[in-house]
Design an enzyme around this catalytic site. Structure first.
Site, PDB file in Angstrom:
ATOM      1  N   CYS A 166      63.216  45.878  52.549  1.00 14.98           N
ATOM      2  CA  CYS A 166      63.387  47.322  52.734  1.00 14.98           C
ATOM      3  C   CYS A 166      64.822  47.737  52.463  1.00 14.98           C
ATOM      4  CB  CYS A 166      63.042  47.718  54.164  1.00 14.98           C
ATOM      5  SG  CYS A 166      61.301  47.557  54.542  1.00 14.98           S
ATOM      6  N   ARG A 176      53.070  45.247  53.870  1.00 10.37           N
ATOM      7  CA  ARG A 176      53.945  44.092  54.086  1.00 10.37           C
ATOM      8  C   ARG A 176      53.946  43.661  55.549  1.00 10.37           C
ATOM      9  NH1 ARG A 176      59.372  45.392  53.155  1.00 10.37           N
ATOM     10  NH2 ARG A 176      59.537  43.499  54.352  1.00 10.37           N
ATOM     11  N   ASP A 228      63.300  48.515  64.743  1.00  6.35           N
ATOM     12  CA  ASP A 228      62.011  48.585  64.031  1.00  6.35           C
ATOM     13  C   ASP A 228      61.033  49.551  64.697  1.00  6.35           C
ATOM     14  OD1 ASP A 228      62.936  46.808  62.201  1.00  6.35           O
ATOM     15  OD2 ASP A 228      61.727  45.107  62.855  1.00  6.35           O
ATOM     16  N   LYS A 257      55.150  39.184  62.602  1.00  8.42           N
ATOM     17  CA  LYS A 257      55.606  38.962  61.220  1.00  8.42           C
ATOM     18  C   LYS A 257      56.933  38.206  61.216  1.00  8.42           C
ATOM     19  CE  LYS A 257      57.922  42.401  58.699  1.00  8.42           C
ATOM     20  NZ  LYS A 257      59.141  41.821  58.186  1.00  8.42           N
ATOM     21  N   ASN A 258      57.892  38.706  61.975  1.00  9.67           N
ATOM     22  CA  ASN A 258      59.237  38.146  61.879  1.00  9.67           C
ATOM     23  C   ASN A 258      59.349  36.752  62.485  1.00  9.67           C
ATOM     24  OD1 ASN A 258      60.013  40.399  60.508  1.00  9.67           O
ATOM     25  ND2 ASN A 258      61.010  41.396  62.261  1.00  9.67           N
ATOM     26  N   ARG A 307      72.677  45.332  53.341  1.00 14.75           N
ATOM     27  CA  ARG A 307      72.154  44.283  54.235  1.00 14.75           C
ATOM     28  C   ARG A 307      72.779  42.954  53.800  1.00 14.75           C
ATOM     29  NH1 ARG A 307      65.745  44.938  55.053  1.00 14.75           N
ATOM     30  NH2 ARG A 307      66.129  43.789  56.965  1.00 14.75           N
TER      31      ARG A 307
HETATM   32  C1  UD1 Z   1      65.540  41.218  60.991  1.00 20.11           C
HETATM   33  C2  UD1 Z   1      64.106  41.651  60.886  1.00 20.11           C
HETATM   34  C3  UD1 Z   1      64.011  43.167  60.778  1.00 20.11           C
HETATM   35  C4  UD1 Z   1      64.764  43.830  61.917  1.00 20.11           C
HETATM   36  C5  UD1 Z   1      66.164  43.279  62.070  1.00 20.11           C
HETATM   37  C6  UD1 Z   1      66.858  43.771  63.327  1.00 20.11           C
HETATM   38  C7  UD1 Z   1      63.104  39.761  59.787  1.00 20.11           C
HETATM   39  C8  UD1 Z   1      62.515  39.203  58.546  1.00 20.11           C
HETATM   40  N1  UD1 Z   1      63.542  41.015  59.722  1.00 20.11           N
HETATM   41  O1  UD1 Z   1      66.178  41.647  59.783  1.00 20.11           O
HETATM   42  O2  UD1 Z   1      62.632  43.535  60.851  1.00 20.11           O
HETATM   43  O3  UD1 Z   1      64.870  45.227  61.640  1.00 20.11           O
HETATM   44  O4  UD1 Z   1      66.133  41.841  62.136  1.00 20.11           O
HETATM   45  O5  UD1 Z   1      66.121  43.453  64.452  1.00 20.11           O
HETATM   46  O6  UD1 Z   1      63.139  39.127  60.816  1.00 20.11           O
HETATM   47  N2  UD1 Z   1      74.288  41.554  59.094  1.00 20.11           N
HETATM   48  C9  UD1 Z   1      75.493  41.299  58.499  1.00 20.11           C
HETATM   49  N3  UD1 Z   1      75.654  40.096  57.870  1.00 20.11           N
HETATM   50  C10 UD1 Z   1      74.680  39.153  57.844  1.00 20.11           C
HETATM   51  C11 UD1 Z   1      73.442  39.429  58.457  1.00 20.11           C
HETATM   52  C12 UD1 Z   1      73.274  40.644  59.083  1.00 20.11           C
HETATM   53  O7  UD1 Z   1      76.406  42.129  58.525  1.00 20.11           O
HETATM   54  O8  UD1 Z   1      74.903  38.085  57.270  1.00 20.11           O
HETATM   55  C13 UD1 Z   1      74.082  42.839  59.797  1.00 20.11           C
HETATM   56  C14 UD1 Z   1      72.984  43.694  59.179  1.00 20.11           C
HETATM   57  O9  UD1 Z   1      73.450  44.447  58.075  1.00 20.11           O
HETATM   58  C15 UD1 Z   1      72.586  44.555  60.354  1.00 20.11           C
HETATM   59  C16 UD1 Z   1      72.751  43.592  61.540  1.00 20.11           C
HETATM   60  O10 UD1 Z   1      73.623  42.563  61.094  1.00 20.11           O
HETATM   61  O11 UD1 Z   1      73.491  45.595  60.503  1.00 20.11           O
HETATM   62  C17 UD1 Z   1      71.481  42.970  62.044  1.00 20.11           C
HETATM   63  O12 UD1 Z   1      70.755  42.457  60.939  1.00 20.11           O
HETATM   64  P1  UD1 Z   1      69.758  41.224  61.076  1.00 20.11           P
HETATM   65  O13 UD1 Z   1      69.395  41.007  62.508  1.00 20.11           O
HETATM   66  O14 UD1 Z   1      70.320  40.082  60.307  1.00 20.11           O
HETATM   67  O15 UD1 Z   1      68.524  41.778  60.321  1.00 20.11           O
HETATM   68  P2  UD1 Z   1      67.571  41.043  59.342  1.00 20.11           P
HETATM   69  O16 UD1 Z   1      67.546  39.565  59.619  1.00 20.11           O
HETATM   70  O17 UD1 Z   1      67.837  41.521  57.963  1.00 20.11           O
END
Ligand code: UD1
Length: 422
Positions: free
Chosen positions: A118, A399, A306, A22-23, A123
């Site tokens: 989610c 999803r 995950d 998915k990701n 986030r």
């Molecule tokens: C992606 C995955 C999700 C997975 C996560 C961690 C997708 C669509 N989703 O989510 O399934 O659980 O990676 O492997 O690929 N953060 C910040 N600022 C930012 C971006 C992130 O502080 O601008 C923080 C987040 O709050 C979190 C950490 O960084 O604590 C990692 O998040 P991130 O890897 O960005 O997760 P997602 O991309 O939302």
């Protein structure tokens, strides 16, 4: 309203094939709009988040044909003004943030609602924004929208304070056709990051180092459609591995890359199960008693956040006390309340540590998927529990999990979808 009804207690046995991640697909599909010519993408999972993305692409003018797990995306009809049509979809899912990077790359501007997805606590997307700004965009968040404009995008050195899958892929999307070279430091190393980079390279991009901390992107003038196959989904594969252990079953999980699951394999072996790796498959034989372990979620190649929810179910069943430390998201233990309804004894401390007291006999109950991965865990809990479990909140599970009921049924589970009156 549809719910999943499970009569638990049957060891799962047989083979299951896992399609693409998915990701990864959620990064690749928006990347396809950067080319002027069509791409054919195979091994795309048939899940709601992908359907949502297909709808978005069609609404902005792309032609998308779907044949089973293959998508053919022709971006030639896309028009920037159509993006007002995709506001509803972009609010529904987290990965709609990739439309920011892709549209900024293609049109030097984008204005769309902030992403949904989610509820795992805060986030933020501050690092996505910081990266767009470093490339030369002016970015404003106002009234629930992100509005970004750039006269031109220019390569830059970008250091991510936190390792972020989303920020890494989004910056690759934005920088792939920027003028000059962009260097990402402290980049995410997940297989889906590598896969999105590989796809863009097949389209003619010049991205090096994906899969390491440092990614170098040399901007190119144009990209061309290509044929590609999405990397297997290590999260769904890991979920089946844990379902085998939980039920004391014996499952061969096919179509996967075992190296992507090393952190999971190591833990399951530590828990006493047998894990046999083949070139593109893993066989898991669940052994009892399950031994207690501790898990800390980490960015890849650490234990994936995950998969901590299905792991939580195993820890309920294990002999002795286990602990999960959740290091990625601040609020990812909502599912333990549901497990408690089934008889589990779990204590959450400091918000990010859960202690599973272990040795619990799970009893069938009415439970809810509180988010996507929690939903996968609830189904595993139902597969193990004595008696009938009814799992609600299927919109979360759909999803990310392709035909979850059909796949578990084919492994011998007593599981079906039932339509309940309100
Ligand atoms: C992606 C995955 C999700 C997975 C996560 C961690 C997708 C669509 N989703 O989510 O399934 O659980 O990676 O492997 O690929 N953060 C910040 N600022 C930012 C971006 C992130 O502080 O601008 C923080 C987040 O709050 C979190 C950490 O960084 O604590 C990692 O998040 P991130 O890897 O960005 O997760 P997602 O991309 O939302």
């Amino acid at each position: 309203m549809e719910k999943i009804v499970i009569n638990g207690g049957k060891p799962l046995k047989g083979e299951v094939f896992v399609t693409g991640a998915k990701n990864a697909a959620l990064g690749i599909i928006p990347a396809a709009i950067l080319a002027e010519t069509p791409s054919e993408i195979e091994n795309v999972p048939d899940i709601q988040d992908i359907k949502n993305y297909i709808t978005m692409l069609r609404k902005i003018g792309a032609t998308v044909e779907q044949d089973g797990n293959t998508l053919r995306i022709d971006p030639s009809g896309i028009h920037y003004d159509n993006i007002v049509n995709i506001e509803e979809e972009s609010r529904k899912m987290r990965a709609s943030y990739y439309m920011y990077g892709a549209l900024l790359s293609k049109y030097r501007r984008v204005m769309l609602p902030l992403p949904g997805g989610c509820d795992l606590g805060a986030r933020p997307i501050d690092m996505h924004i910081k990266a767009f700004e470093a490339l030369g965009a002016k970015v404003e968040i106002k009234n629930g929208y992100l509005n970004a404009n750039a006269e031109k995008l220019t390569g830059a050195d970008i250091y991510f304070d936190i390792t972020s899958v989303g920020a890494t892929i989004n910056t690759m999307l934005a920088a792939v056709m920027a003028e000059g070279t962009t260097v990402l430091e402290n980049a995410a190393k997940e297989p889906h990051v590598v896969d999105a980079a590989n796809f863009m390279n097949y389209m003619g991009a010049r991205i090096n180092g994906a899969g390491t901390d440092t990614i170098k992107i040399r901007g190119v003038k144009e990209l061309f459609g290509c044929n590609y196959s999405v990397v297997p989904d290590q999260i769904r594969a890991g979920t089946y591995m844990m379902a085998a252990v939980a039920t004391g079953g014996d499952i061969l999980i096919k179509g996967i890359i075992p190296e992507h699951l090393e952190s999971v394999t190591a833990k399951l072996i530590e828990m006493g199960s047998k894990v046999i790796e083949y070139d593109d498959a893993i066989r898991v034989i669940g052994m009892k008693p399950i031994k207690a372990v501790n898990v800390r979620t980490m960015p890849h190649p650490g234990f994936p956040t995950d998969l901590q929810q299905p792991m939580g179910v195993l820890m309920c069943l294990a002999k002795g006390t286990s602990m999960i430390t959740e290091n990625i998201f601040e609020s990812r233990f909502k599912y333990v309340n549901e497990l408690t309804k089934m008889g589990a004894r779990v204590t959450v401390t400091n918000g990010n540590v859960a202690i599973f007291h272990g040795g619990d006999k799970l009893m069938g109950a009415r439970i809810n998927a509180t988010d996507l991965r929690a939903g996968a865990a609830m189904v595993i809990a139902g597969l193990v529990a004595e008696g009938e479990t009814i799992v609600g909140g299927l919109e979360h599970i759909d999803r990310g999990y392709e035909d979850i009921v059909g796949k578990y049924a084919s492994l011998g589970a007593d599981i079906k979808k039932v339509n309940f009156e309100e």
